[in-house]
Design an enzyme around this catalytic site. Sequence first.
Site: not given
Ligand code: ARG
Length: 386
Positions: A245, A70, A240, A67
């Site tokens: 991602e 953090r 978030w 992560c």
């Molecule tokens: N990578 C995953 C997604 O796109 C989520 C993982 C957790 N991500 C976060 N920013 N807490 O759905």
Amino acid sequence: MNTKPGALFLKAETFLNTCYHELEITDRLASRREEVKKEIAASGSYFQTVEELTHGARMAWRNSNRCIGRLYWKTLKVIDSRHCSTDNEIFEALDHHVDYAFNKGDIRSAITVFRQQMPGEAEGPRILNHQLVRFAGHKQTDGSVIGDPSEVEFTRWCRDRGHSFEHTPFDMLPHVIQWPGRAAAMKLFSPPEGMIIPIVHPDFEWFEALNIYWYAVPIISEMMLEIGGICYTAAPFNGWYMGTEIGSRNFGDENRYDLLPVVARKIGLDTSNDHTLWKDRALVELNRAVLFSYHLKGITMSSHHEKSEQFIQFELSEQRRGRKITADWMWITPPMSASATKVFHKNYDNTVVTPNFFYQDSVIGKPRDEPIQGCPFHSNSLKENL
Ligand code: ARG
């Protein structure tokens, strides 16, 4: 199971030590240690106080090597839902988590902790969803997928058990839970208003017509939280989003929504030759669209540049407290413009320390009579735990 004698108490003791020191309540440490020792001797397990659970869950976030977000580990809201026992209570707690975390766009990091796995239980309580908000994937006879290919199995599982879908690329998945001794239970889930964000582009008007959506908050619901040898097998948590991602991975990966060729063609890029860098250019535009759309709707969202700066801050702040961080470079490094971020140029120690979050065997797709991976610190013999 090869649980070494005393494994649970050793784990408990190590955790209590760190926890009570960090919280500066060491005056209570010795008596608490004795209490836990007795409880384990009598029952094979122990219950953590709200204080221990809260700090333990925060430590688990702090220790999550993969992560990048953090820095804010101390702000994690820990919702103690260990008392929930009926399916209704559990579904309500899940709805509450979604509402609390979403907070009309001003996203709050939270974890809802359900009851721990008990000694003698082959399986602890489980949430079968990968995330609490997620789009279905419908496999077609020609092998193509409408929706999210990563959810094909779970979608099929839900359909086989009576859930009916609209078959759009963005159908919402229901919530599915399975508590020990009970059959799995499924409930329709409709996200709070504003939770689903239409993706538009700051410059390209045609982008809107692609009809792409994503949801505001990623709430991981299939991992196990382990604190001091206690396994919370149902403990959904969220932070978030970082734009990449969604823009790079969820939309860009070939085995996900696979949108790079679609976007490149709309922009009019020459896709006949890798050297035109059409994939790279499409990635940038997809990522710009994601960041822009979330901002437009007032939903908390970070860029990979911000997140990697924050991660460096996290390292410094941990250093100041005399702690060394651990991290998984492969995951910390963003999936776009990696070398333009500071984290790319660093090395990290990927040792796994606890408390932490762990993957568990999937319940989906496994025959029910085959036991899934249970809590490694419990054995069925009370003696072994001492
Ligand atoms: N990578 C995953 C997604 O796109 C989520 C993982 C957790 N991500 C976060 N920013 N807490 O759905």
